[in-house]
Scaffold this motif. Structure first.
Motif, mmCIF file in Angstrom:
data_model
loop_
_atom_site.group_PDB
_atom_site.id
_atom_site.type_symbol
_atom_site.label_atom_id
_atom_site.label_comp_id
_atom_site.label_asym_id
_atom_site.label_seq_id
_atom_site.Cartn_x
_atom_site.Cartn_y
_atom_site.Cartn_z
ATOM 1 N N GLY A 66 0.767 -1.239 0.000
ATOM 2 C CA GLY A 66 0.000 0.000 0.000
ATOM 3 C C GLY A 66 0.794 1.284 0.000
ATOM 4 N N PHE A 67 2.074 1.232 -0.397
ATOM 5 C CA PHE A 67 2.858 2.462 -0.473
ATOM 6 C C PHE A 67 2.363 3.347 -1.620
ATOM 7 C CE2 PHE A 67 5.782 -0.162 1.927
ATOM 8 C CZ PHE A 67 6.461 0.731 2.744
ATOM 9 N N ALA A 68 2.519 4.641 -1.455
ATOM 10 C CA ALA A 68 2.323 5.566 -2.569
ATOM 11 C C ALA A 68 3.530 5.431 -3.493
ATOM 12 C CB ALA A 68 2.207 6.994 -2.066
ATOM 13 N N ILE A 69 3.294 5.046 -4.736
ATOM 14 C CA ILE A 69 4.392 4.750 -5.650
ATOM 15 C C ILE A 69 4.217 5.483 -6.976
ATOM 16 C CG2 ILE A 69 5.063 2.519 -4.685
ATOM 17 C CD1 ILE A 69 3.288 1.156 -6.753
ATOM 18 N N ALA A 70 5.340 5.691 -7.630
ATOM 19 C CA ALA A 70 5.379 6.255 -8.979
ATOM 20 C C ALA A 70 6.522 5.559 -9.700
ATOM 21 C CB ALA A 70 5.592 7.762 -8.923
ATOM 22 N N ALA A 71 6.656 5.832 -10.976
ATOM 23 C CA ALA A 71 7.740 5.239 -11.763
ATOM 24 C C ALA A 71 8.366 6.313 -12.640
ATOM 25 C CB ALA A 71 7.231 4.080 -12.622
ATOM 26 N N ALA A 72 9.627 6.088 -12.978
ATOM 27 C CA ALA A 72 10.355 7.003 -13.867
ATOM 28 C C ALA A 72 10.926 6.210 -15.024
ATOM 29 C CB ALA A 72 11.461 7.721 -13.110
ATOM 30 N N GLY A 73 10.520 6.567 -16.245
ATOM 31 C CA GLY A 73 11.049 5.947 -17.453
ATOM 32 C C GLY A 73 11.918 6.921 -18.209
ATOM 33 N N ARG A 74 12.453 6.447 -19.337
ATOM 34 C CA ARG A 74 13.343 7.269 -20.139
ATOM 35 C C ARG A 74 12.921 7.237 -21.600
ATOM 36 N NH1 ARG A 74 19.317 5.850 -17.818
ATOM 37 N NH2 ARG A 74 19.873 7.554 -19.208
ATOM 38 N N THR A 75 13.343 8.254 -22.333
ATOM 39 C CA THR A 75 12.955 8.381 -23.737
ATOM 40 C C THR A 75 14.118 8.041 -24.668
ATOM 41 O OG1 THR A 75 13.499 10.736 -23.692
ATOM 42 C CG2 THR A 75 11.233 10.127 -23.182
ATOM 43 N N VAL A 115 6.787 9.401 -14.837
ATOM 44 C CA VAL A 115 7.591 10.502 -15.351
ATOM 45 C C VAL A 115 8.497 9.954 -16.448
ATOM 46 C CG1 VAL A 115 9.219 12.333 -14.757
ATOM 47 C CG2 VAL A 115 7.576 11.513 -13.053
ATOM 48 N N LEU A 116 8.511 10.601 -17.606
ATOM 49 C CA LEU A 116 9.375 10.193 -18.715
ATOM 50 C C LEU A 116 10.447 11.258 -18.900
ATOM 51 C CD1 LEU A 116 6.671 8.907 -21.235
ATOM 52 C CD2 LEU A 116 8.067 7.568 -19.630
ATOM 53 N N PHE A 117 11.676 10.896 -18.570
ATOM 54 C CA PHE A 117 12.758 11.872 -18.579
ATOM 55 C C PHE A 117 13.455 11.930 -19.927
ATOM 56 C CE2 PHE A 117 12.964 11.119 -13.841
ATOM 57 C CZ PHE A 117 12.492 12.378 -13.518
ATOM 58 N N PRO A 118 13.719 13.147 -20.425
ATOM 59 C CA PRO A 118 14.534 13.282 -21.637
ATOM 60 C C PRO A 118 15.980 12.911 -21.333
ATOM 61 C CG PRO A 118 14.096 15.438 -20.688
ATOM 62 C CD PRO A 118 13.286 14.452 -19.884
#
Length: 312
Positions: free
Chosen positions: A177-186, A219-222
């Motif tokens: 039950g953690f608040a989670i997010a993810a970070a991808g790349r382009t 989040v999609l990072f340049p």
């Protein structure tokens, strides 16, 4: 310029671009996010790491909870609402649970950028995280680095087996039950629609409650290849690009680092430029609240042209 004269180098003068135009600056508006770099040591070595983290790079030493506490007090007085933790891998730092506890107890939202691999999955760390989640709920957010939705592409960046290990960590967080997010790349040249669709399928298959269509959840990072050509940002660029000077990270965030061998931490303008002396703004947050010249390729590529930011 005379025929045959060398082209002036870019990103040299803090106030003027190579072609003589006034360089854009980011004004300090107000402190929203204080970042703490926990140290550059990492359990893995990625192919394209902007900070060159690895199991050997300790150019930024471990920050201690004792060193961070005065900055938390100062950030509170300045009205910040979020403390971000980045590295290296934050959970390599033995003081990470204590620093998280201090930030949350002070009333901040805490955002941790992690690869969710072995350092986070140590029993001591798991127990500390579980206790913090129970006490502080969604004010503790963990953003997991997942470079691509396909295992082979993620592993090409982070090493064989890294994808499944990260997914185990992400699943552990989701199940509890953690608040989670993810970070991808382009990095792979896909359209944003294609990329988000791929993550959407992955999250559905693995039962990960992250909305792949929400830019703050995925989040999609340049990319930030310093060898690639990028234009400098002059004052005129704000109107040309339809951007505002206060939209870039250094208008509302600062980062604390402890340089190897330094007697005390220092304050930097940005999370992305940890080694350049030009972006070191002093020992205290009060000293750092000044405008920042956009005098680095990352300023142009990531923040202005890429429209990206590290905060949640």
């Amino acid at each position: 310029m005379a025929y045959g004269a060398p082209t002036p180098a870019k990103f040299q003068h803090p106030d003027v671009t190579a072609d003589g135009k006034p360089r854009a600056r980011a004004p300090f508006v107000r402190l929203k996010t204080l970042w703490a770099n926990t140290g550059t040591l990492c359990n893995i070595e990625c192919a394209h790491c902007y900070i060159e983290s690895s199991p050997r790079n300790d150019r930024l030493a471990y920050l201690s909870a004792q060193e961070l506490r005065p900055y938390l007090d100062e950030a509170k007085r300045l009205g910040a609402h979020e403390i971000g933790f980045t590295g290296g891998e934050p959970f390599m730092n033995p003081d990470m649970p204590a620093m998280l506890c201090d930030a949350l107890a002070a009333g901040f939202r805490a955002l941790v950028l992690t690869n969710a691999m072995r350092p986070m999955m140590r029993p001591r760390v798991q127990a500390a995280l579980a206790a913090l989640r129970v006490e502080y709920g969604e004010r503790l957010v963990l953003r997991v680095s997942l470079d691509h939705y396909a295992a082979d592409r993620h592993d090409a960046e982070r090493g064989p087996g890294a994808f499944e290990e990260a997914m185990r960590g992400l699943s552990w967080l989701a199940e509890r039950g953690f608040a989670i997010a993810a970070a991808g790349r382009t990095l792979w040249g896909e359209s944003e629609e294609e990329t988000r669709a791929g993550y959407r399928r992955l999250f559905a298959e693995r039962q990960i409650p992250i909305d792949a269509d929400d830019p703050s959840a995925l989040v999609l990072f340049p990319e930030m290849d310093e060898r690639a050509e990028v234009p400098e940002i002059s004052e005129a660029c704000w109107d040309i690009l339809g951007r505002r000077p206060d939209s870039v990270m250094c208008a509302s965030s600062r980062m604390i680092v402890k340089r190897r061998g330094a007697p005390a931490p220092s304050v930097l303008a940005c999370t992305l430029i940890p080694y350049s002396p030009a972006f070191e703004l002093g020992r205290t947050l009060a000293e750092s609240l000044i405008s920042v010249p956009l005098n680095h390729p990352h300023c142009a590529r990531f923040c202005v042209l890429g429209g990206a930011g590290c905060s949640g």
